[in-house]
Design an enzyme around this catalytic site. Structure first.
Site, mmCIF file in Angstrom:
data_model
loop_
_atom_site.group_PDB
_atom_site.id
_atom_site.type_symbol
_atom_site.label_atom_id
_atom_site.label_comp_id
_atom_site.label_asym_id
_atom_site.label_seq_id
_atom_site.Cartn_x
_atom_site.Cartn_y
_atom_site.Cartn_z
ATOM 1 N N CYS A 1 -0.500 4.277 2.328
ATOM 2 C CA CYS A 1 -0.496 4.201 3.791
ATOM 3 C C CYS A 1 -0.056 2.811 4.209
ATOM 4 C CB CYS A 1 -1.849 4.595 4.381
ATOM 5 S SG CYS A 1 -3.289 3.923 3.519
ATOM 6 N N SER A 2 -0.969 2.001 4.746
ATOM 7 C CA SER A 2 -0.564 0.661 5.169
ATOM 8 C C SER A 2 -1.731 -0.308 5.085
ATOM 9 C CB SER A 2 -0.001 0.703 6.583
ATOM 10 O OG SER A 2 -0.965 1.266 7.453
ATOM 11 N N CYS A 3 -2.599 -0.158 4.068
ATOM 12 C CA CYS A 3 -3.738 -1.051 3.906
ATOM 13 C C CYS A 3 -3.259 -2.504 3.863
ATOM 14 C CB CYS A 3 -4.498 -0.727 2.620
ATOM 15 S SG CYS A 3 -5.215 0.923 2.650
ATOM 16 N N CYS B 1 0.885 -1.156 0.000
ATOM 17 C CA CYS B 1 0.000 0.000 0.000
ATOM 18 C C CYS B 1 0.921 1.203 0.000
ATOM 19 C CB CYS B 1 -0.904 0.003 1.237
ATOM 20 S SG CYS B 1 -1.832 1.546 1.392
#
Lengths: 107, 226
Positions: B133-135, B130
């Site tokens: 962000c950090s999906c 991602c």
């Protein structure tokens, strides 16, 4: 989630598209490195709430059609080191996509 | 309390004693609440207390969410992969409708994000990132590893995936497509790794034992010998 948007998707799987090269103010889910680049619709995910509105406590309407777009790595990065068949796929909302006009932005 | 005292105390709690087998020096473990709170910690605590005070949420609800998150670990994902390896019909359902297939196994992933399962084949090696962000498929695999959220991984795996994969020990043959999935929106991706050769008679449980977290992100290949 994929509730009906009331409008049919503008693009179909297999169609060539181009990501808009524009800038966006505020929250936006279209990565910079894909803007201006051409790809192919891999699949149509359905209609989803608009993250650019959800981020500001709006209901996220109207719903936006979301697509999986497939890019050739060699098109994204001029000095890409891997084989020509390597790809990158990303999920892009319809209002960021237009028909491919062949004038792909270089990098 | 002296510094030394804290150090020894922490060790006692973990069953270590300075003595015959534990002579190497190492820095003391800081208590997580030592020192002043950061501005974000103060903000989080203030907002949390206000939400509870105004009846928007309750301490029990917050604790229940934390418990839910803690109950999700890569072992859960490994169970799903092993089932897909041994049951072709389940695998087909997993690829067609991941949430429904997970439901069959009693795994509820909620409705906040949709899950997709992407299958590694001899022709395609998938890897997930991602960049924004950090999906991550948290409700299946739990909290993502720290490196998944690092700027280095998020930027480099997109530009030069083969080198990053090689650093993880994964060498993808030139004839196999490397397909990077940037999870930019509402979908979360689970990689279904290939079942290793020589595991034909393995039980589902034994198979699950070789499915690592990283193999479900695409940065590892399940190995038959550890």
């Amino acid at each position: 989630m994929s509730a009906g948007s009331g409008r049919p998707p503008r693009f179909r799987a297999g169609e060539s598209v181009q990501v808009a090269g524009r800038e966006a103010v505020g929250h936006c889910r279209t990565p910079w490195y894909l803007r201006g680049h051409a790809g192919v619709i891999a699949s149509v995910h359905g209609a989803y709430h608009d993250p650019e509105r959800l981020a500001y406590h709006k209901p996220g309407l109207p719903l936006k059609v979301l697509y999986k777009v497939r890019f050739r790595q060699a098109d994204l990065w001029r000095d890409y080191k891997g084989p020509a068949n390597d790809h990158l796929e990303a999920d892009i909302y319809e209002d960021w996509l237009g028909p491919a006009d062949g004038k792909e932005r270089g990098r | 309390m002296t510094h030394d005292h804290d150090h020894d105390h922490a060790h006692d709690e973990h069953g270590h004693h300075h003595g015959n087998d534990h002579e190497h020096p190492h820095p003391p473990q800081k208590d997580h609440d030592a020192g002043p709170m950061s501005a974000y910690e103060v903000l989080e605590e203030a907002v949390r207390s206000l939400l509870i005070e105004k009846g928007v949420t309750t301490a029990d609800e917050i604790a229940a969410q934390i418990d839910l998150m803690d109950s999700r670990t890569p072992a859960l994902g490994a169970k799903v992969v092993a089932k897909a390896w041994t049951d072709a019909a389940f695998k087909a359902r997993l690829l067609a409708d991941t949430a429904a297939a997970l439901n069959e196994l009693g795994i509820d992933i909620g409705t906040l994000a949709e899950f997709r399962t992407i299958e590694n084949t001899p022709g395609v090696h998938n890897v997930v990132v991602c960049t924004l962000c950090s999906c991550y498929p948290k409700l299946l695999l739990g909290i993502p590893p720290a490196w998944y959220k690092s700027l280095a991984y998020r930027s480099r795996v997109v530009v030069d995936p083969r080198s990053v994969l090689a650093e993880f020990g994964v060498r993808v043959p030139a004839g196999t497509e490397v397909r990077v999935h940037d999870s930019t929106a509402d979908l979360r991706y689970l990689v279904l790794p290939m079942r290793p050769a020589g595991t034909d008679h393995w039980s589902e449980e034994r198979l699950a034992g070789i499915v690592t977290r990283d193999s479900m992100i695409g940065t590892a290949i399940p190995e038959t010998q550890a």
